[in-house]
Every structure is written in structure tokens, then in C-alpha cells.
Design a protein around this motif. Structure first.
Motif, mmCIF file in Angstrom:
data_model
loop_
_atom_site.group_PDB
_atom_site.id
_atom_site.type_symbol
_atom_site.label_atom_id
_atom_site.label_comp_id
_atom_site.label_asym_id
_atom_site.label_seq_id
_atom_site.Cartn_x
_atom_site.Cartn_y
_atom_site.Cartn_z
ATOM 1 N N PHE A 66 0.862 -1.178 0.000
ATOM 2 C CA PHE A 66 0.000 0.000 0.000
ATOM 3 C C PHE A 66 0.899 1.230 0.000
ATOM 4 C CE2 PHE A 66 -2.649 -3.388 1.692
ATOM 5 C CZ PHE A 66 -3.787 -3.243 0.904
ATOM 6 N N LEU A 67 1.036 1.856 -1.149
ATOM 7 C CA LEU A 67 1.987 2.951 -1.342
ATOM 8 C C LEU A 67 1.461 4.290 -0.848
ATOM 9 C CD1 LEU A 67 2.987 1.964 -4.988
ATOM 10 C CD2 LEU A 67 4.145 1.340 -2.843
ATOM 11 N N ASN A 68 0.189 4.555 -1.079
ATOM 12 C CA ASN A 68 -0.436 5.815 -0.664
ATOM 13 C C ASN A 68 -1.826 5.527 -0.136
ATOM 14 O OD1 ASN A 68 1.429 8.042 -1.482
ATOM 15 N ND2 ASN A 68 1.237 7.034 -3.473
ATOM 16 N N PRO A 69 -2.247 6.229 0.909
ATOM 17 C CA PRO A 69 -3.599 6.002 1.430
ATOM 18 C C PRO A 69 -4.655 6.496 0.450
ATOM 19 C CG PRO A 69 -2.585 7.863 2.540
ATOM 20 C CD PRO A 69 -1.536 7.261 1.658
ATOM 21 N N ILE A 70 -5.806 5.867 0.505
ATOM 22 C CA ILE A 70 -6.941 6.259 -0.334
ATOM 23 C C ILE A 70 -7.962 6.930 0.574
ATOM 24 C CG2 ILE A 70 -8.766 5.430 -1.854
ATOM 25 C CD1 ILE A 70 -6.882 3.032 -2.511
ATOM 26 N N GLY A 73 -14.218 9.560 -0.805
ATOM 27 C CA GLY A 73 -14.573 10.521 -1.852
ATOM 28 C C GLY A 73 -13.687 10.429 -3.090
ATOM 29 N N GLU A 74 -12.592 9.668 -3.014
ATOM 30 C CA GLU A 74 -11.748 9.512 -4.195
ATOM 31 C C GLU A 74 -12.306 8.411 -5.097
ATOM 32 O OE1 GLU A 74 -7.354 11.080 -2.990
ATOM 33 O OE2 GLU A 74 -7.783 8.993 -2.464
ATOM 34 N N LEU A 75 -12.010 8.542 -6.382
ATOM 35 C CA LEU A 75 -12.410 7.543 -7.364
ATOM 36 C C LEU A 75 -11.238 6.591 -7.550
ATOM 37 C CD1 LEU A 75 -14.601 6.630 -9.384
ATOM 38 C CD2 LEU A 75 -13.404 8.012 -11.103
ATOM 39 N N VAL A 76 -11.432 5.335 -7.176
ATOM 40 C CA VAL A 76 -10.384 4.324 -7.304
ATOM 41 C C VAL A 76 -10.583 3.589 -8.621
ATOM 42 C CG1 VAL A 76 -9.534 2.125 -6.390
ATOM 43 C CG2 VAL A 76 -9.936 4.044 -4.858
ATOM 44 N N THR A 77 -9.508 3.496 -9.379
ATOM 45 C CA THR A 77 -9.520 2.741 -10.625
ATOM 46 C C THR A 77 -8.478 1.651 -10.541
ATOM 47 O OG1 THR A 77 -10.262 4.648 -11.903
ATOM 48 C CG2 THR A 77 -9.237 2.863 -13.144
ATOM 49 N N MET A 78 -8.904 0.437 -10.855
ATOM 50 C CA MET A 78 -8.006 -0.712 -10.899
ATOM 51 C C MET A 78 -7.912 -1.174 -12.336
ATOM 52 S SD MET A 78 -9.001 -2.856 -7.521
ATOM 53 C CE MET A 78 -8.863 -2.090 -5.906
ATOM 54 N N LYS A 79 -6.658 -1.319 -12.797
ATOM 55 C CA LYS A 79 -6.390 -1.755 -14.166
ATOM 56 C C LYS A 79 -5.662 -3.083 -14.094
ATOM 57 C CE LYS A 79 -5.806 3.060 -15.470
ATOM 58 N NZ LYS A 79 -4.861 4.086 -15.926
ATOM 59 N N ALA A 80 -6.201 -4.093 -14.755
ATOM 60 C CA ALA A 80 -5.617 -5.428 -14.693
ATOM 61 C C ALA A 80 -5.347 -5.963 -16.091
ATOM 62 C CB ALA A 80 -6.563 -6.378 -13.953
ATOM 63 N N ARG A 95 -2.854 -2.538 -11.271
ATOM 64 C CA ARG A 95 -2.414 -1.221 -10.814
ATOM 65 C C ARG A 95 -3.625 -0.512 -10.231
ATOM 66 N NH1 ARG A 95 1.701 2.617 -11.865
ATOM 67 N NH2 ARG A 95 0.950 4.759 -11.739
ATOM 68 N N VAL A 96 -3.444 0.047 -9.025
ATOM 69 C CA VAL A 96 -4.518 0.775 -8.341
ATOM 70 C C VAL A 96 -4.152 2.248 -8.297
ATOM 71 C CG1 VAL A 96 -5.830 1.026 -6.196
ATOM 72 C CG2 VAL A 96 -5.006 -1.238 -6.903
ATOM 73 N N GLU A 97 -5.069 3.082 -8.780
ATOM 74 C CA GLU A 97 -4.893 4.534 -8.736
ATOM 75 C C GLU A 97 -6.110 5.151 -8.076
ATOM 76 O OE1 GLU A 97 -2.333 5.084 -12.866
ATOM 77 O OE2 GLU A 97 -4.488 5.458 -12.897
ATOM 78 N N ILE A 106 -4.177 12.395 -9.641
ATOM 79 C CA ILE A 106 -4.178 10.931 -9.591
ATOM 80 C C ILE A 106 -2.910 10.462 -8.891
ATOM 81 C CG2 ILE A 106 -4.090 8.812 -10.973
ATOM 82 C CD1 ILE A 106 -5.649 10.327 -13.154
ATOM 83 N N LYS A 107 -3.068 9.510 -7.963
ATOM 84 C CA LYS A 107 -1.899 8.936 -7.280
ATOM 85 C C LYS A 107 -1.921 7.421 -7.429
ATOM 86 C CE LYS A 107 -4.399 9.139 -2.901
ATOM 87 N NZ LYS A 107 -4.536 9.755 -1.605
ATOM 88 N N HIS A 108 -0.722 6.859 -7.566
ATOM 89 C CA HIS A 108 -0.554 5.410 -7.626
ATOM 90 C C HIS A 108 -0.604 4.885 -6.193
ATOM 91 C CE1 HIS A 108 2.362 1.849 -8.495
ATOM 92 N NE2 HIS A 108 1.116 1.450 -8.498
#
Length: 182
Positions: A66-70, A73-80, A95-97, A106-108
Motif C-alpha cells: 500500500f503505497l499511498n492512502p486512499i 470521496g476519491e475515485l479508485v480505478t483498478m487496471k488489470a 495497478r490501483v490509482e 491521480i496517485k498510484h
């Protein structure tokens, strides 16, 4: 005659986006890691099942940092996408942004690797299609998956054997925050 099928990585890509709600938060007000793990498992299943055209199960999970807290209210996008295929297994890279929907920033937040296994209706493992690699990034991801598999096997071979003697490794622990009291 070889009837093996192969698929392009771009045909394996899948993404999901979800708005993070207060009900997803932990006691510190950040999105609970367990909730993110649940979403990761869902997208890994969807990606592997789409690729293999069959039911898949999670065999292992590697590198959930877990690199950065979420934030709520943020929009989480997962790309697989599929990074590697074996005979019956696939490694799904995810990848989770998180995007602040007010600022657009946008943060990773996470990169994870799920090993999924294709199953038939009787629960037996079944072969999956081969993977077509079309660029250096795809080749690199495939090679990195091979290295993770090799390192895991080496670690298991070293530490899980019947004749393993922990005492032989005591000296290796001297620089760690541990007190040996055998």
C-alpha cells in the motif's frame, strides 16, 4: 498438430472504477486495506476468467504494497491484465490509482500480482491459452513474473525442506530487531 491458442495482452485488459464511500473507511478515516484487497481479488478473477474463458480461483497473492492512502470521496480505478501464463495458471498484474475528483490529481496506490488457476466444472485445473507479447513492456512483465516464481520456489526449497535447521541461520539475524531466546 498443435492446436494451442494464443491471445494478445490487450484482449486481457480490464478496469473497474469505484467511488470510495465512508462505509469503506477504517478507524483512521482512510479506505480499509481489506476492502481494497477484496476489489483486487474481484478484478483478478474477472481478468483471468475473461482470458481463460473459464472459472478461476486465486492461488496466491504477491506484492500487495500500500503505497499511498486512499481517501473517502476519491475515485479508485483498478487496471488489470495478464502478465504471465503457465500451463493452467496466470499472473494478473493490477495497478490501483486513486483520483481526487475535485482536483483531478491521480496517485498510484498499489501494484499487485495475483496468481489465478483455471478450473473446469469438476474443479480440475485446465490449460489456458498462450500469451502473445508485442512490446518490450509486455516481455519485461512476463520475465519479472518468471523471476518472482523462481524466487518463491527457491525460498520454499531452502526453508521448507525436512532437514532445515533454523540454528544454522541464527548469525543472519544479528542485525535485526529480534532477541533469540532458545
Amino acid at each position: 498438430m498443435n492446436n494451442k491458442t494464443y491471445k494478445h495482452i490487450e484482449d486481457t485488459r480490464i478496469s473497474i472504477s469505484e467511488l470510495m464511500l465512508p462505509s469503506h473507511a477504517n478507524f483512521s478515516g482512510k479506505i480499509h486495506g481489506g476492502y481494497i484487497l477484496n476489489l483486487l481479488d474481484q478484478i483478478a478473477f474477472a481478468c483471468a476468467s475473461k482470458y481463460s474463458s473459464t472459472y478461476c480461483v486465486t492461488a496466491s497473492v504477491d506484492t500487495v504494497d500500500f503505497l499511498n492512502p486512499i481517501e473517502v470521496g476519491e475515485l479508485v480505478t483498478m487496471k488489470a491484465s495478464i502478465n504471465y501464463v503457465g500451463r493452467t495458471s496466470m499472473v494478473v498484474g493490477i495497478r490501483v490509482e486513486a483520483q481526487n475528483i475535485q482536483t483531478g490529481h491521480i496517485k498510484h496506490c498499489n501494484s499487485s500480482y495475483f496468481t489465478m488457476v483455471a478450473k473446469n466444472d469438476e474443479g480440475k485445473s485446465v490449460e489456458v491459452p498462450g500469451l502473445i507479447l508485442k512490446n518490450e513492456l509486455e516481455v519485461t512483465r512476463f520475465l519479472k513474473a518468471i523471476k518472482r516464481i523462481e524466487m518463491k520456489k527457491k525460498r520454499q526449497d531452502e526453508f521448507d525442506r525436512d532437514d532445515f535447521v533454523p540454528h544454522d541461520y541464527i548469525k543472519d539475524l544479528q542485525d535485526y530487531n529480534v532477541k533469540i531466546d532458545l
